[in-house]
Design an enzyme around this catalytic site. Sequence first.
Site, PDB file in Angstrom:
ATOM      1  N   ASP A   8      19.623  -5.678  -3.484  1.00 52.86           N
ATOM      2  CA  ASP A   8      21.081  -4.848  -4.174  1.00 52.86           C
ATOM      3  C   ASP A   8      22.011  -4.581  -3.479  1.00 52.86           C
ATOM      4  O   ASP A   8      22.582  -5.155  -2.180  1.00 52.86           O
ATOM      5  CB  ASP A   8      19.912  -3.211  -3.998  1.00 52.86           C
ATOM      6  CG  ASP A   8      19.724  -2.357  -2.654  1.00 52.86           C
ATOM      7  OD1 ASP A   8      20.172  -3.423  -1.871  1.00 52.86           O
ATOM      8  OD2 ASP A   8      19.328  -1.726  -2.699  1.00 52.86           O
ATOM      9  N   CYS A  65      16.526  -5.205   0.210  1.00 55.57           N
ATOM     10  CA  CYS A  65      17.437  -3.551   0.309  1.00 55.57           C
ATOM     11  C   CYS A  65      17.793  -2.983   1.535  1.00 55.57           C
ATOM     12  O   CYS A  65      17.810  -3.944   2.507  1.00 55.57           O
ATOM     13  CB  CYS A  65      16.922  -3.105  -0.734  1.00 55.57           C
ATOM     14  SG  CYS A  65      15.318  -2.204  -0.159  1.00 55.57           S
ATOM     15  N   THR A  67      16.146  -0.558   3.780  1.00 56.90           N
ATOM     16  CA  THR A  67      14.951  -0.839   4.307  1.00 56.90           C
ATOM     17  C   THR A  67      14.496  -1.547   3.696  1.00 56.90           C
ATOM     18  O   THR A  67      12.776  -1.598   4.233  1.00 56.90           O
ATOM     19  CB  THR A  67      14.375   0.658   3.898  1.00 56.90           C
ATOM     20  OG1 THR A  67      14.103   0.502   2.467  1.00 56.90           O
ATOM     21  CG2 THR A  67      15.220   1.799   4.546  1.00 56.90           C
ATOM     22  N   HIS A  98      -2.815 -14.201   7.299  1.00 60.18           N
ATOM     23  CA  HIS A  98      -4.021 -13.689   6.814  1.00 60.18           C
ATOM     24  C   HIS A  98      -4.538 -13.264   4.813  1.00 60.18           C
ATOM     25  O   HIS A  98      -4.673 -13.068   4.517  1.00 60.18           O
ATOM     26  CB  HIS A  98      -4.429 -12.283   8.051  1.00 60.18           C
ATOM     27  CG  HIS A  98      -4.199 -13.165   9.105  1.00 60.18           C
ATOM     28  ND1 HIS A  98      -4.792 -12.180   9.796  1.00 60.18           N
ATOM     29  CD2 HIS A  98      -4.507 -14.329  10.532  1.00 60.18           C
ATOM     30  CE1 HIS A  98      -5.720 -12.553  11.054  1.00 60.18           C
ATOM     31  NE2 HIS A  98      -4.999 -14.026  11.354  1.00 60.18           N
ATOM     32  N   HIS A 133      -9.886 -15.413   4.862  1.00 58.27           N
ATOM     33  CA  HIS A 133      -9.156 -14.291   4.690  1.00 58.27           C
ATOM     34  C   HIS A 133      -8.694 -14.876   2.854  1.00 58.27           C
ATOM     35  O   HIS A 133      -8.259 -13.780   2.335  1.00 58.27           O
ATOM     36  CB  HIS A 133      -7.456 -14.858   5.501  1.00 58.27           C
ATOM     37  CG  HIS A 133      -7.577 -14.838   6.936  1.00 58.27           C
ATOM     38  ND1 HIS A 133      -7.781 -13.388   7.038  1.00 58.27           N
ATOM     39  CD2 HIS A 133      -8.307 -15.331   8.028  1.00 58.27           C
ATOM     40  CE1 HIS A 133      -8.352 -13.879   8.830  1.00 58.27           C
ATOM     41  NE2 HIS A 133      -8.311 -15.453   8.913  1.00 58.27           N
TER      42      HIS A 133
HETATM   43  C1  RB5 Z   1      20.161   2.309  -1.221  1.00 57.39           C
HETATM   44  O1  RB5 Z   1      20.731   3.681  -0.976  1.00 57.39           O
HETATM   45  C2  RB5 Z   1      18.544   2.369  -0.989  1.00 57.39           C
HETATM   46  O2  RB5 Z   1      18.386   3.429  -1.501  1.00 57.39           O
HETATM   47  C3  RB5 Z   1      18.277   0.809  -0.642  1.00 57.39           C
HETATM   48  O3  RB5 Z   1      19.116  -0.217  -0.666  1.00 57.39           O
HETATM   49  C4  RB5 Z   1      16.552   0.459  -0.351  1.00 57.39           C
HETATM   50  O4  RB5 Z   1      16.527   1.346   1.268  1.00 57.39           O
HETATM   51  C5  RB5 Z   1      15.858   1.199  -1.407  1.00 57.39           C
HETATM   52  O5  RB5 Z   1      14.459   1.378  -0.574  1.00 57.39           O
END
Ligand code: RB5
Length: 148
Positions: A8, A65, A67, A98, A133
Amino acid sequence: MKIGIGNDHAGVELKNEIVAHLQERGCEVVNFGTDTHDRCNYPEYGEKVGRAVASKEVDLGILICGTGVGISLAANKVEGIRAVVCSEPYSAKLSKEHNNTNVLALGARVVGSEMAKMIVDEWLDAEFMGGRHQTRVDMIMAIEKKRG
Ligand code: RB5
Protein backbone atom coordinates in the site's frame (compact mmCIF):
# COMPACT_ATOMS: atom_id res chain seq x y z
CA MET A 1 12.19 -17.79 -8.94
CA LYS A 2 9.25 -15.50 -9.68
CA ILE A 3 8.09 -13.29 -6.80
CA GLY A 4 4.86 -11.30 -6.67
CA ILE A 5 5.17 -8.16 -4.57
CA GLY A 6 2.36 -5.97 -3.27
CA ASN A 7 2.17 -2.90 -1.06
CA ASP A 8 0.00 0.00 0.00
CA HIS A 9 1.02 3.68 0.19
CA ALA A 10 3.01 3.07 3.39
CA GLY A 11 5.22 0.51 1.66
CA VAL A 12 6.33 2.21 -1.55
CA GLU A 13 9.94 3.02 -0.55
CA LEU A 14 10.61 -0.32 1.12
CA LYS A 15 9.00 -2.10 -1.84
CA ASN A 16 11.42 -0.38 -4.21
CA GLU A 17 14.40 -1.42 -2.09
CA ILE A 18 13.16 -5.00 -1.82
CA VAL A 19 12.50 -5.20 -5.57
CA ALA A 20 16.08 -4.07 -6.29
CA HIS A 21 17.38 -6.60 -3.78
CA LEU A 22 15.33 -9.42 -5.29
CA GLN A 23 16.54 -8.55 -8.78
CA GLU A 24 20.14 -8.57 -7.51
CA ARG A 25 19.44 -12.10 -6.26
CA GLY A 26 18.32 -13.04 -9.78
CA CYS A 27 14.59 -13.17 -9.02
CA GLU A 28 11.94 -12.12 -11.51
CA VAL A 29 9.56 -9.70 -9.78
CA VAL A 30 5.93 -8.95 -10.64
CA ASN A 31 4.72 -5.71 -9.07
CA PHE A 32 1.10 -5.83 -7.90
CA GLY A 33 1.47 -2.88 -5.52
CA THR A 34 0.86 0.84 -5.69
CA ASP A 35 3.70 3.14 -6.75
CA THR A 36 2.24 6.36 -5.35
CA HIS A 37 1.72 7.79 -1.88
CA ASP A 38 -1.99 8.33 -2.48
CA ARG A 39 -3.85 6.70 0.38
CA CYS A 40 -5.17 3.28 -0.63
CA ASN A 41 -6.48 0.08 0.93
CA TYR A 42 -4.05 -2.73 1.79
CA PRO A 43 -6.62 -5.60 1.44
CA GLU A 44 -6.66 -5.05 -2.33
CA TYR A 45 -2.94 -5.79 -2.60
CA GLY A 46 -2.93 -8.64 -0.11
CA GLU A 47 -5.65 -10.35 -2.11
CA LYS A 48 -3.96 -9.72 -5.48
CA VAL A 49 -0.67 -11.24 -4.40
CA GLY A 50 -2.44 -14.05 -2.56
CA ARG A 51 -4.36 -14.98 -5.71
CA ALA A 52 -1.19 -14.81 -7.84
CA VAL A 53 0.56 -17.23 -5.46
CA ALA A 54 -2.45 -19.55 -5.13
CA SER A 55 -2.86 -19.74 -8.93
CA LYS A 56 0.92 -20.33 -9.36
CA GLU A 57 1.26 -17.22 -11.51
CA VAL A 58 4.20 -16.52 -9.17
CA ASP A 59 6.18 -18.87 -6.92
CA LEU A 60 6.03 -16.79 -3.72
CA GLY A 61 4.66 -13.44 -2.52
CA ILE A 62 6.04 -10.54 -0.53
CA LEU A 63 3.70 -7.92 0.96
CA ILE A 64 4.44 -4.57 2.58
CA CYS A 65 2.18 -2.18 4.45
CA GLY A 66 2.77 -0.01 7.51
CA THR A 67 2.91 -2.92 9.95
CA GLY A 68 2.61 -5.89 7.59
CA VAL A 69 -0.37 -7.00 9.67
CA GLY A 70 -3.39 -5.91 7.63
CA ILE A 71 -1.98 -6.95 4.29
CA SER A 72 -1.02 -10.41 5.62
CA LEU A 73 -4.48 -10.87 7.12
CA ALA A 74 -5.99 -10.13 3.71
CA ALA A 75 -3.66 -12.57 1.91
CA ASN A 76 -4.49 -15.29 4.43
CA LYS A 77 -8.14 -15.13 3.37
CA VAL A 78 -7.19 -16.51 -0.06
CA GLU A 79 -7.44 -20.30 -0.20
CA GLY A 80 -4.01 -21.92 -0.21
CA ILE A 81 -2.18 -18.98 1.32
CA ARG A 82 0.00 -19.18 4.41
CA ALA A 83 1.18 -15.62 4.97
CA VAL A 84 3.41 -14.58 7.86
CA VAL A 85 4.39 -11.12 9.04
CA CYS A 86 7.96 -11.00 10.35
CA SER A 87 10.14 -8.33 11.90
CA GLU A 88 13.18 -10.54 12.46
CA PRO A 89 14.90 -13.27 10.40
CA TYR A 90 14.53 -16.22 12.80
CA SER A 91 10.76 -16.39 12.52
CA ALA A 92 10.96 -15.86 8.76
CA LYS A 93 13.32 -18.83 8.34
CA LEU A 94 11.31 -21.11 10.64
CA SER A 95 8.03 -20.05 9.04
CA LYS A 96 9.28 -21.57 5.78
CA GLU A 97 10.99 -24.62 7.34
CA HIS A 98 8.10 -25.60 9.61
CA ASN A 99 4.98 -23.85 8.28
CA ASN A 100 5.75 -23.76 4.54
CA THR A 101 4.72 -20.12 4.31
CA ASN A 102 4.21 -18.93 0.76
CA VAL A 103 3.78 -15.21 1.47
CA LEU A 104 6.04 -13.00 3.63
CA ALA A 105 4.77 -9.66 4.94
CA LEU A 106 6.89 -6.79 6.22
CA GLY A 107 6.03 -3.63 8.11
CA ALA A 108 7.62 -0.60 6.47
CA ARG A 109 7.05 1.37 9.69
CA VAL A 110 8.48 -1.45 11.81
CA VAL A 111 11.69 -2.66 10.17
CA GLY A 112 14.50 -0.77 8.44
CA SER A 113 15.47 -1.70 4.91
CA GLU A 114 18.61 -3.66 5.89
CA MET A 115 16.66 -5.75 8.40
CA ALA A 116 13.93 -6.25 5.81
CA LYS A 117 16.45 -7.54 3.26
CA MET A 118 17.92 -9.94 5.82
CA ILE A 119 14.41 -11.23 6.61
CA VAL A 120 13.72 -11.71 2.90
CA ASP A 121 17.01 -13.56 2.39
CA GLU A 122 16.47 -15.94 5.31
CA TRP A 123 12.95 -16.65 4.11
CA LEU A 124 13.91 -17.25 0.47
CA ASP A 125 16.92 -19.40 1.39
CA ALA A 126 14.98 -21.63 3.80
CA GLU A 127 13.30 -24.84 2.62
CA PHE A 128 10.22 -26.58 3.98
CA MET A 129 11.32 -29.59 6.03
CA GLY A 130 8.20 -31.73 5.45
CA GLY A 131 7.77 -34.82 7.65
CA ARG A 132 5.91 -34.06 10.90
CA HIS A 133 5.61 -30.46 9.77
CA GLN A 134 3.69 -31.55 6.67
CA THR A 135 1.08 -33.18 8.92
CA ARG A 136 0.59 -29.92 10.80
CA VAL A 137 0.45 -27.80 7.65
CA ASP A 138 -2.12 -30.25 6.25
CA MET A 139 -4.16 -29.71 9.44
CA ILE A 140 -4.03 -25.93 8.95
CA MET A 141 -5.14 -26.22 5.34
CA ALA A 142 -7.95 -28.62 6.32
CA ILE A 143 -9.44 -25.79 8.42
CA GLU A 144 -10.02 -23.90 5.15
CA LYS A 145 -12.19 -26.77 3.88
CA LYS A 146 -14.39 -26.48 6.98
CA ARG A 147 -15.15 -22.79 6.43
CA GLY A 148 -18.75 -22.03 5.86
C1 RB5 B 1 -2.08 2.53 6.61
O1 RB5 B 1 -2.07 3.71 7.33
C2 RB5 B 1 -1.86 1.35 7.54
O2 RB5 B 1 -3.02 1.12 8.29
C3 RB5 B 1 -1.48 0.11 6.77
O3 RB5 B 1 -0.35 0.37 6.00
C4 RB5 B 1 -1.15 -1.12 7.57
O4 RB5 B 1 -0.24 -0.84 8.58
C5 RB5 B 1 -2.28 -1.91 8.06
O5 RB5 B 1 -2.14 -2.99 8.65
